[in-house]
Scaffold this motif. Structure first.
Motif, mmCIF file in Angstrom:
data_model
loop_
_atom_site.group_PDB
_atom_site.id
_atom_site.type_symbol
_atom_site.label_atom_id
_atom_site.label_comp_id
_atom_site.label_asym_id
_atom_site.label_seq_id
_atom_site.Cartn_x
_atom_site.Cartn_y
_atom_site.Cartn_z
ATOM 1 N N THR B 28 37.190 47.359 61.279
ATOM 2 C CA THR B 28 36.150 48.115 61.151
ATOM 3 C C THR B 28 34.789 47.813 61.690
ATOM 4 O O THR B 28 34.732 46.511 62.125
ATOM 5 C CB THR B 28 35.795 48.469 59.696
ATOM 6 O OG1 THR B 28 35.264 47.258 58.923
ATOM 7 C CG2 THR B 28 36.942 48.996 58.792
ATOM 8 N N ILE B 29 33.837 48.647 61.987
ATOM 9 C CA ILE B 29 32.763 48.434 62.592
ATOM 10 C C ILE B 29 32.038 47.488 61.464
ATOM 11 O O ILE B 29 31.288 46.467 61.732
ATOM 12 C CB ILE B 29 31.800 49.680 62.732
ATOM 13 C CG1 ILE B 29 32.350 50.421 63.731
ATOM 14 C CG2 ILE B 29 30.224 49.281 63.005
ATOM 15 C CD1 ILE B 29 31.999 49.896 65.455
ATOM 16 N N ALA B 30 32.078 47.765 60.241
ATOM 17 C CA ALA B 30 31.547 46.720 59.223
ATOM 18 C C ALA B 30 31.720 45.409 59.331
ATOM 19 O O ALA B 30 30.862 44.364 59.221
ATOM 20 C CB ALA B 30 31.685 47.271 57.909
ATOM 21 N N ALA B 31 33.150 45.146 59.505
ATOM 22 C CA ALA B 31 33.503 43.913 59.824
ATOM 23 C C ALA B 31 33.131 43.384 61.024
ATOM 24 O O ALA B 31 33.053 41.990 60.856
ATOM 25 C CB ALA B 31 35.295 44.026 59.566
ATOM 26 N N LEU B 32 32.961 43.919 62.161
ATOM 27 C CA LEU B 32 32.668 43.268 63.440
ATOM 28 C C LEU B 32 31.115 43.009 63.178
ATOM 29 O O LEU B 32 30.940 41.757 63.709
ATOM 30 C CB LEU B 32 32.932 44.622 64.296
ATOM 31 C CG LEU B 32 33.140 44.205 65.741
ATOM 32 C CD1 LEU B 32 34.234 43.282 65.976
ATOM 33 C CD2 LEU B 32 33.720 45.613 66.751
ATOM 34 N N ARG B 33 30.273 43.630 62.607
ATOM 35 C CA ARG B 33 29.025 43.546 62.362
ATOM 36 C C ARG B 33 28.879 42.041 61.723
ATOM 37 O O ARG B 33 28.138 41.168 62.169
ATOM 38 C CB ARG B 33 28.331 44.531 61.507
ATOM 39 C CG ARG B 33 27.868 45.618 62.382
ATOM 40 C CD ARG B 33 26.904 46.446 61.220
ATOM 41 N NE ARG B 33 26.877 47.844 61.489
ATOM 42 C CZ ARG B 33 25.928 48.503 62.174
ATOM 43 N NH1 ARG B 33 25.037 47.562 62.980
ATOM 44 N NH2 ARG B 33 25.814 49.540 62.292
ATOM 45 N N ARG B 35 30.661 39.600 62.028
ATOM 46 C CA ARG B 35 30.904 38.361 63.071
ATOM 47 C C ARG B 35 29.611 38.051 63.866
ATOM 48 O O ARG B 35 29.702 36.822 64.338
ATOM 49 C CB ARG B 35 31.907 38.793 64.111
ATOM 50 C CG ARG B 35 33.355 39.129 63.381
ATOM 51 C CD ARG B 35 34.407 39.135 64.505
ATOM 52 N NE ARG B 35 35.642 39.751 64.308
ATOM 53 C CZ ARG B 35 36.640 39.906 64.988
ATOM 54 N NH1 ARG B 35 36.547 39.410 66.142
ATOM 55 N NH2 ARG B 35 37.737 40.270 64.404
ATOM 56 N N PHE B 36 28.561 38.699 63.836
ATOM 57 C CA PHE B 36 27.336 38.206 64.616
ATOM 58 C C PHE B 36 26.200 38.285 63.563
ATOM 59 O O PHE B 36 26.280 39.224 62.479
ATOM 60 C CB PHE B 36 27.317 39.426 65.518
ATOM 61 C CG PHE B 36 28.537 39.505 66.496
ATOM 62 C CD1 PHE B 36 28.377 38.603 67.757
ATOM 63 C CD2 PHE B 36 29.320 40.323 66.220
ATOM 64 C CE1 PHE B 36 29.153 38.657 68.690
ATOM 65 C CE2 PHE B 36 30.372 40.453 67.287
ATOM 66 C CZ PHE B 36 30.317 39.505 68.468
ATOM 67 N N ASP B 37 25.277 37.510 63.691
ATOM 68 C CA ASP B 37 23.995 37.337 62.888
ATOM 69 C C ASP B 37 23.008 38.218 63.590
ATOM 70 O O ASP B 37 22.563 38.241 64.506
ATOM 71 C CB ASP B 37 23.531 35.948 62.846
ATOM 72 C CG ASP B 37 22.582 35.937 61.852
ATOM 73 O OD1 ASP B 37 22.343 36.573 60.791
ATOM 74 O OD2 ASP B 37 21.633 34.938 62.112
ATOM 75 N N GLY B 38 22.790 39.402 62.549
ATOM 76 C CA GLY B 38 21.527 40.215 63.169
ATOM 77 C C GLY B 38 21.847 41.578 63.455
ATOM 78 O O GLY B 38 20.902 42.250 64.157
ATOM 79 N N LEU B 39 22.843 41.979 63.358
ATOM 80 C CA LEU B 39 23.423 43.375 63.612
ATOM 81 C C LEU B 39 23.227 44.327 62.471
ATOM 82 O O LEU B 39 24.097 45.008 61.847
ATOM 83 C CB LEU B 39 24.840 43.471 63.928
ATOM 84 C CG LEU B 39 25.245 42.784 65.291
ATOM 85 C CD1 LEU B 39 26.502 43.162 65.715
ATOM 86 C CD2 LEU B 39 24.277 42.925 66.475
ATOM 87 N N GLU B 40 21.945 44.468 61.780
ATOM 88 C CA GLU B 40 21.708 45.255 60.611
ATOM 89 C C GLU B 40 22.092 46.502 60.714
ATOM 90 O O GLU B 40 21.647 47.399 61.831
ATOM 91 C CB GLU B 40 20.305 45.017 60.363
ATOM 92 C CG GLU B 40 19.304 43.687 59.884
ATOM 93 C CD GLU B 40 19.303 42.971 61.059
ATOM 94 O OE1 GLU B 40 19.028 43.568 62.379
ATOM 95 O OE2 GLU B 40 18.750 41.658 60.905
#
Lengths: 154, 74
Positions: B28-33, B35-40
């Motif tokens: 999911t997009i939520a899970a992908l976010r 993986r990175f720091d700062g994709l609020e």
């Protein structure tokens, strides 16, 4: 209505854009040129701007914004917008509208510029002598945009 | 694999484009976010194949994902 919207990767000549803006039968052509300023809002020197863009969504946003001018009684609109590195004094944006009468052309250009300032898909960075800063729309930009959200007077 | 592209200040932090390993069933997009720091979620819009998507959208191998920070406008 004829709609032209183009992303320019290199410096363009606003005078040529205006000269090439055919407006058959129009009684009025209004154009606007936005230039890169050499100073930030705080008065600090700017060495240049960088406009990051998306390979497809940016040009699509320019086309969508241009098409929104259909609410005015205009025959043609043209938007040309820079991306990439822009030096102070260079043109960032050219907007023109042609109409039978002047009022519609003035309003269309004013509205298109307000829409471009908030809705165009760009990420703008000011490169100054003491560092770089990414810009976000100001409350003033949003208020300008909102002026056009109210129903048109009949 | 999916291609993940970043723009504006996010591109400075993560690079313009990275390739991400995905499970075969996607993620999911939520899970992908995560993986990175700062994709609020509140300010960074997610697009898959040029369409804006929600947090539950499943990204499949071969998709192109764009994370768009707030626009500066023209």
């Amino acid at each position: 209505m004829r709609i032209e919207a183009r992303l320019a990767e290199k410096a363009f000549r606003p005078d040529q854009e205006l000269a090439g803006f055919a407006a058959d039968g129009a009684g009025a052509v209004v154009s606007f040129i936005g230039l890169a300023r050499g100073e930030t809002a705080d008065g600090a020197k700017v060495e240049g701007l960088f406009l990051d863009h998306h390979p497809r969504l940016t040009e699509q946003s320019l086309k969508d914004i241009a098409a929104s001018a259909a609410r005015f009684d205009v025959a043609a609109v043209r938007i040309v917008h820079r991306c990439g590195a822009v030096a102070p004094g260079e043109a960032i944006v050219f907007v023109a509208a042609a109409a039978r009468h002047r009022r519609a052309a003035f309003e269309a250009v004013d509205c298109l510029m307000d829409a471009l300032k908030t809705d165009a898909v760009f990420w703008k960075r000011e490169d100054g002598v003491d560092g770089a800063r990414w810009i976000e729309p100001t409350e003033g930009d949003r208020a300008d945009r909102a002026r056009w959200s109210e129903p048109c007077p009949d | 694999m999916a291609k993940i592209a970043f723009y504006g200040k996010l591109a400075e932090r993560f690079g313009r484009e990275v390739e991400a390993d995905l499970p075969a069933q996607g993620c999911t997009i939520a899970a992908l976010r995560g993986r990175f720091d700062g994709l609020e979620r509140a300010t960074v819009r997610a697009c898959v194949n040029d369409e804006t998507v929600g947090e539950d959208h499943v990204v499949r191998p071969g998709d192109r994902v764009d994370f768009l920070p707030p626009l500066s406008g023209g």
